[in-house]
Design an enzyme around this catalytic site. Structure first.
Site, PDB file in Angstrom:
ATOM      1  CE  LYS A   1      -3.892   1.929   2.696  1.00 23.75           C
ATOM      2  NZ  LYS A   1      -4.740   1.728   3.898  1.00 23.75           N
TER       3      LYS A   1
ATOM      4  CB  SER B   1      -8.181   3.515   3.009  1.00 25.32           C
ATOM      5  OG  SER B   1      -7.243   2.936   3.894  1.00 25.32           O
TER       6      SER B   1
ATOM      7  CB  SER C   1      -8.234   0.828   6.038  1.00 25.26           C
ATOM      8  OG  SER C   1      -8.934   2.044   5.952  1.00 25.26           O
TER       9      SER C   1
END
Lengths: 488, 98
Positions: free
Chosen positions: A70, A145, A169
């Site tokens: 990420k 997210s 997330s």
């Protein structure tokens, strides 16, 4: 044999049998990304020629396994943007501890995945680079997210990925994309090198195709780090070792506040209610576990508590992005103050601004006691609810998300509605307990198979219990195979 | 919903917002604050606040000097959007006397 469609543990076995080599896996992933990423836009960057690896023993647990990361986790000398304009062009000066650990375990670091800007969102729509789409139905969001990380694992454009979880997330996108995601106990994995969103809530964790890979990866990522003062100095159990242990006699609690209607929670969809409350419970009971209702009385206050604490911490953490040290700078400022204000005004997107304003408001003099201090006290009561529940049961079972993947744009006009899509996941962050999401059902919508996610939560540092029960459920239901995550 | 003026908050946050942004944000923030109002129903007398979920406090490392590589410092500063030598460069902060 398509190598990009393998799990980490399948690849390890193939390497040991000398049936393929890591470079072939990278090549296969490159082909998969070229063929499929235009549809999902899961990656911000994927360039196998920039892959990082270390010369370590072939016996290392993740030797030759590519891992996507990420874009809020530092990889030395690579750009890191948190999917925000304000960090454009910033190059990480060092590796996050999790990257050091992956490299030492033989993993190949490759690819930066898309996310909501600074991890603010539940749909991956707030990225400066544009939204990621759900590989199960590109008209729908992948969740957020860590939407890019979940989408690339579900789409077989990654073997496994790292995400971060502040209020759901990792788990919510894993649920919406039909893969496995675990948020470890607060303090289990070092946050050194993770761009801070809310420092008392953030944890890094793996997103994988099955429970075995999640156990394998967390075993590598977990452990004490002197560079993170909130990292716990506790031994890390051998997680893969617990896989396959029976769950006969395990006590599973179902928080009644999560599933009953009329409790003030955001509407749970009938398909999710049935898959969790009826089908999943039946499977677990058949496996010998005993399921009973428990109460987490302050559940209804979790979202309000979270939306004071998380933006407050975020507004403080994001103060460092002012045009002086990182990324983007507004060039026309007459003086320092104007440079700060214009840099931040142009560099942050709408959701980041909303959270900075909300956090600044909650922390400002005159409002601090009514908002931030009160929220920290309610947080204590939420945490006490979990302590009480874990005196009665070993793990808690809930849905991960109230619904399956929603359509792009469906919730982006009303922030409160978007915030409520995290309703089942945020309590674990507030209480600091570990939680895993695994697939537990499929809802057909317009001919598309939309995955349903099941969440287990356990007492602090008992991730082993999560792997044990999640693996038993997975092996019995085979949703990881029905969804195509794991192929023979 | 009580109307809200976010301009002072934006100044505190060092965040330039356009009039259009303020117009969108003000009702949204008012709605979020309304949503958060529910916390007033929780009895919190005598409850200690939780600032983070661990029972750790005062974690210190040993206080010993470590050598720092000057070249690393320069390389780090060069990653910023404006630098000169070993310094971050910013617009002038001292006003001219008029």
């Amino acid at each position: 044999m398509i190598l990009s469609e393998k799990t980490a543990s399948q690849l390890s076995a193939l390497y040991k049998e000398k049936k393929c080599a890591p470079d072939e896996t990278l090549k296969s992933l490159g082909e998969a990304v070229r063929a499929k990423d235009a549809r999902t836009r899961a990656y911000i960057q994927f360039d196998p020629s920039r892959a990082r690896r270390r010369d370590v023993s072939k016996d290392a647990p993740l030797w030759g396994v590519p891992i996507a990361v990420k874009d809020n986790i530092c990889v030395a000398d690579e750009e890191i943007t948190c999917a925000s304009k304000i960090l454009q062009g910033f190059i990480s000066p060092y590796h996050a501890t999790v990257i050091e650990k992956l490299l030492a375990a033989g993993a190949v670091i490759c690819g930066r995945t898309n996310m909501d800007e600074f991890a603010f969102g539940s749909s991956c729509e707030t990225s400066f680079y544009g939204p990621t789409r759900n590989p199960r139905d590109p008209g729908r969001v992948p969740g957020g997210s860590s939407g890019g990380s979940a989408a690339c694992v579900a789409d077989h454009t990654a073997i496994a990925a790292l995400g971060s979880d502040t209020g759901g997330s990792i788990r919510q996108p894993a649920s919406l994309c039909g893969v496995v995601g675990i948020k470890p106990t607060y303090g289990r994995v070092s946050r050194y090198g993770l761009v801070a969103f809310a420092s008392s809530l953030d944890q890094i964790g793996p997103i994988t195709k099955d429970v075995r890979d999640a156990a394998l990866l967390l075993g590598v990522l977990a452990g004490h780090d002197p560079k993170d003062s909130t990292s716990a100095n506790l031994p890390v159990p051998d997680y893969p070792e617990v896989l396959g242990r029976p769950i006969k006699g395990m006590k599973i609690g179902i928080p009644r506040e999560y599933l009953s209607s009329g409790s003030g929670q955001s509407g749970i969809s009938p398909a999710v209610q049935k898959a969790v409350r009826e089908d999943a419970v039946r499977v677990l009971e058949r496996l010998g576990a005993s399921c009973r209702e428990v109460s987490l009385p302050h559940t209804a206050y979790a979202a309000s508590t979270y939306y004071i604490i998380a933006p407050s911490e975020a507004s403080s953490n994001l103060a460092r992005f002012d045009g002086v040290r990182f990324g983007f700078r507004h060039r026309g400022g007459k003086n320092l103050l104007e440079m700060y204000e214009k840099t931040r005004g142009e560099g942050f997107g709408a959701e980041a601004k909303r959270r900075i304003i909300l956090g600044t408001y909650s922390l400002s003099s005159g409002y601090y006691d009514a908002y931030y201090l009160r929220a920290m006290k309610v947080r204590t009561k939420i945490k006490n609810d979990f302590d009480e529940a874990f005196k009665q049961v070993d793990v808690l079972l809930t849905p991960t998300s109230p619904s399956t993947a929603f359509k792009l744009g469906e919730k982006s006009t009303d922030p409160v509605e978007m915030y409520l899509s995290d309703i089942y996941t945020i309590s674990a962050n507030l209480a600091g307990v570990p939680a895993i999401s695994i697939p537990c059902g499929i809802e057909e919508r317009a001919g598309k198979p939309l995955p349903i996610g099941l969440q287990f939560m356990a007492k602090p540092f008992d991730e082993a219990a999560l792997f044990q029960v999640a693996h038993a459920f997975e092996q019995h239901t085979d949703f990881h195979k029905k969804l195509g995550n794991v192929k023979e | 919903m009580t109307p809200i003026d976010l301009r002072p908050v934006a100044r505190l946050a060092r965040l330039h917002l356009t009039d259009a942004e303020l117009k969108t944000l003000e009702p949204q923030v008012a709605r979020i604050l309304d949503f958060i109002e529910s916390l007033k129903a929780v009895k919190i007398e005598g409850v200690e606040p939780t600032s983070h979920p661990l029972s750790l406090s005062n974690v210190f490392r040993e206080d010993k000097p470590e050598a720092f590589d000057g070249a690393a410092l320069e390389a780090f500063i060069k990653r910023s959007p404006g630098s000169r030598g070993n310094f971050f460069e910013v617009p002038k902060i001292i006003e001219d006397k008029s």
